[in-house]
Design a protein around this motif. Sequence first.
Motif, short mmCIF file in Angstrom:
data_model
loop_
_atom_site.label_atom_id
_atom_site.label_comp_id
_atom_site.label_asym_id
_atom_site.label_seq_id
_atom_site.Cartn_x
_atom_site.Cartn_y
_atom_site.Cartn_z
N LYS A 71 4.89 3.78 5.49
CA LYS A 71 5.38 5.41 5.93
C LYS A 71 3.48 6.26 5.85
O LYS A 71 3.49 6.43 6.94
N ALA A 72 2.60 6.37 5.00
CA ALA A 72 1.69 6.66 4.59
C ALA A 72 0.78 6.11 5.65
O ALA A 72 -0.38 7.15 5.34
N ILE A 73 1.16 4.98 5.64
CA ILE A 73 0.06 4.51 6.95
C ILE A 73 0.46 4.08 8.04
O ILE A 73 -0.17 3.39 9.14
N ASN A 74 1.42 4.97 8.88
CA ASN A 74 1.83 5.12 10.32
C ASN A 74 2.51 4.18 10.23
O ASN A 74 2.18 3.70 11.64
N CYS A 75 3.08 3.76 8.92
CA CYS A 75 3.99 1.88 10.05
C CYS A 75 5.36 2.62 10.39
O CYS A 75 6.11 3.63 9.86
N GLU A 76 5.91 1.49 11.53
CA GLU A 76 7.41 1.67 11.69
C GLU A 76 8.17 1.02 10.26
O GLU A 76 7.71 -0.80 10.51
N ILE A 77 9.23 1.59 10.11
CA ILE A 77 9.87 0.95 9.10
C ILE A 77 10.86 -0.21 9.51
O ILE A 77 11.79 0.26 10.83
N HIS A 109 3.15 -2.15 13.20
CA HIS A 109 2.98 -1.12 13.93
C HIS A 109 2.35 0.58 13.73
O HIS A 109 2.50 1.22 13.63
N GLY A 110 1.30 -0.06 12.78
CA GLY A 110 0.61 1.74 12.13
C GLY A 110 -0.91 1.94 12.38
O GLY A 110 -1.03 1.46 13.24
N TRP A 111 -1.05 2.48 11.28
CA TRP A 111 -2.14 2.63 11.69
C TRP A 111 -3.24 3.78 10.56
O TRP A 111 -2.68 4.75 9.66
N ILE A 112 -4.26 4.05 10.50
CA ILE A 112 -5.85 4.56 10.01
C ILE A 112 -7.07 4.94 10.18
O ILE A 112 -6.96 4.76 11.32
N LEU A 191 -2.89 4.87 -1.02
CA LEU A 191 -2.33 4.44 -1.92
C LEU A 191 -2.30 4.78 -3.26
O LEU A 191 -1.47 4.93 -3.61
N LEU A 192 -3.36 5.38 -3.49
CA LEU A 192 -3.39 6.10 -4.46
C LEU A 192 -2.59 7.20 -4.83
O LEU A 192 -2.07 7.34 -5.88
N TYR A 193 -2.89 8.17 -3.69
CA TYR A 193 -2.23 9.49 -3.72
C TYR A 193 -0.76 9.36 -4.09
O TYR A 193 -0.27 9.71 -4.67
N THR A 194 0.16 7.58 -3.15
CA THR A 194 1.00 7.44 -2.67
C THR A 194 1.59 7.09 -4.49
O THR A 194 2.68 7.13 -4.42
N GLY A 195 0.91 6.65 -5.03
CA GLY A 195 1.20 5.98 -6.51
C GLY A 195 2.09 5.32 -6.51
O GLY A 195 2.58 4.70 -7.57
N VAL A 196 2.03 4.57 -5.19
CA VAL A 196 2.41 2.73 -5.60
C VAL A 196 1.62 1.52 -5.86
O VAL A 196 1.85 0.83 -6.76
N SER A 197 -0.12 2.04 -6.78
CA SER A 197 -1.08 0.63 -6.82
C SER A 197 -1.32 1.71 -7.82
O SER A 197 -2.44 3.34 -7.74
N ASP A 198 -2.33 0.80 -8.78
CA ASP A 198 -3.53 1.81 -9.08
C ASP A 198 -4.95 1.07 -8.47
O ASP A 198 -5.51 1.55 -9.17
N CYS A 199 -4.79 0.43 -7.58
CA CYS A 199 -5.83 -0.25 -7.33
C CYS A 199 -7.12 -0.74 -7.92
O CYS A 199 -8.13 -1.04 -7.35
N ASN A 200 -6.65 -1.16 -8.47
CA ASN A 200 -8.32 -1.42 -9.41
C ASN A 200 -8.24 -3.25 -8.85
O ASN A 200 -7.71 -4.08 -9.10
N MET A 201 -9.23 -2.93 -8.86
CA MET A 201 -9.91 -4.36 -8.29
C MET A 201 -10.83 -4.80 -9.30
O MET A 201 -10.77 -6.53 -9.29
#
Length: 491
Positions: A71-77, A109-112, A191-201
């Motif tokens: 939803k944060a990247i505007n996808c349809e669930i 079907h999302g977008w950024i 993704l970091l704002y949502t807290g779903v991942s730490d995105c540590n590459m």
Amino acid sequence: MLSPEILAKYQPVIGLEVHVQLLTESKAFCGCINQYGGEPNTHVCPTCLGLPGALPVLNRKAVEFAVLAAKAINCEIRETSIFSRKNYFYPDSPKGYQISQFDKPIAEHGWIEVPAFDAAGAAITKRVGVTRLHMEEDAGKSVHDGFADSVSKTYIDLNRCGTPLVEIVSEPDLRTADEVFEYLTKLKEILLYTGVSDCNMEEGSLRCDANVSVMLKGAKQFGTKAEVKNVNSFRYIRAAVEYEIERQIGVIEEGGRVVQESRLWNNAEGRTYSMRSKEQAHDYRYFPEPDLPPLVVGAEWQAEILKEMPELPEARRARMIAEYEISAQDAATLTATRAFADKFETAAKKAKSPKRVAALLTSELTMRLRLAGLELEQSPVSMDGVVMAADLAESGELSSKMLKQLLDISFEKNEDFPVVYEREKPQQISDAGAIEKMIDEVIAGNPKQVEQYRCGKKTVAAFFVGQVMRLSKGQANPALLNELVVKKLDS
């Protein structure tokens, strides 16, 4: 290096596949701890080892995180999605298949939106489509030992097996390496704002593959794509894409044919190497996972999940600009992370001037943190200290020079601003008579500059302000000083 004229003949086409590990406490289909590192093969159980008779049980939190990310990247669930088995043999996949989603993913079907430039070079906002976001489990990790007596050894660590992932697949809407960088930067920020991942590459929490092709400008059909893998930073991804675009154009210009393949990026050499041919799409023989029922995320559950959705970066920036009357540049800096934005807003609500707090955080404090190699959380100056400093500056009790000096002491002695202020107690001179006395002294000692001012060179007033500041050891009230200098010189 190809000439700009040759490069200008071609249009790059780029799509990205981004794998994001979810920050759940346990794995996707078992109760094993979901944690980076640890002794090899200790965070495992019969389910993630693929032992006969072990059955997967879907992690509810992983589903909630997937919905938040989507939803944060505007996808349809998709209300009903299906898990499938993606069949392939590789040593770090003990089951011989990966539980993933295929034709019915959880979101589509999302977008950024990313900053970009149009054909004329004007700055624009570009919408990059997101084809799908689907859930899957991670594989284990192969650890290569190098060569000893001409024998190479590879070890398998299965701790990562079963880690919950989402894969985010973009449309082939990206046209430059810079757009790739901006897309990934924006995606990571969201993704970091949502807290779903730490995105540590560095730990593999966020991994990206880039599908790159080129075609002649005006052509209607995309060129043959190559997939660039093994890139561990956004900066290197930008470099890898730039290299791959030029490599493919060079192949075509020399009369060759671009081969569909996977290529590895070698950062030390700044180039890609062929890894394996992909002339034909690999047949993974997907079929529905028989041990997992369809995943149903109905409207009621979706609404419950979305209660946890924070205010996202773009919306927060716009609100902060309007609410606190700060610049777009300051807002961008302050919202770089959710934690930084939270700290600013907490401080801004206590201070006399949120704009002053923003200026302190984005310039004086950030600069000193960078020079000291510290993160915001390690700052010797607390947010309450920032509020105090901002209020003293706003009321005129501290000049800019005095404020800088006190902040320098805070960082040198690793002490909070209120402690330093109480000990040093610098007093700003706001008595007009005392300041006028110093101005008279400076004017008397500099007749040449007085004559220049009276002959029309009004900028000389700054010289007198500087001399009085030096005489007052930086304690003269700047606003009052400027006013009185001009008044004295004019008279």
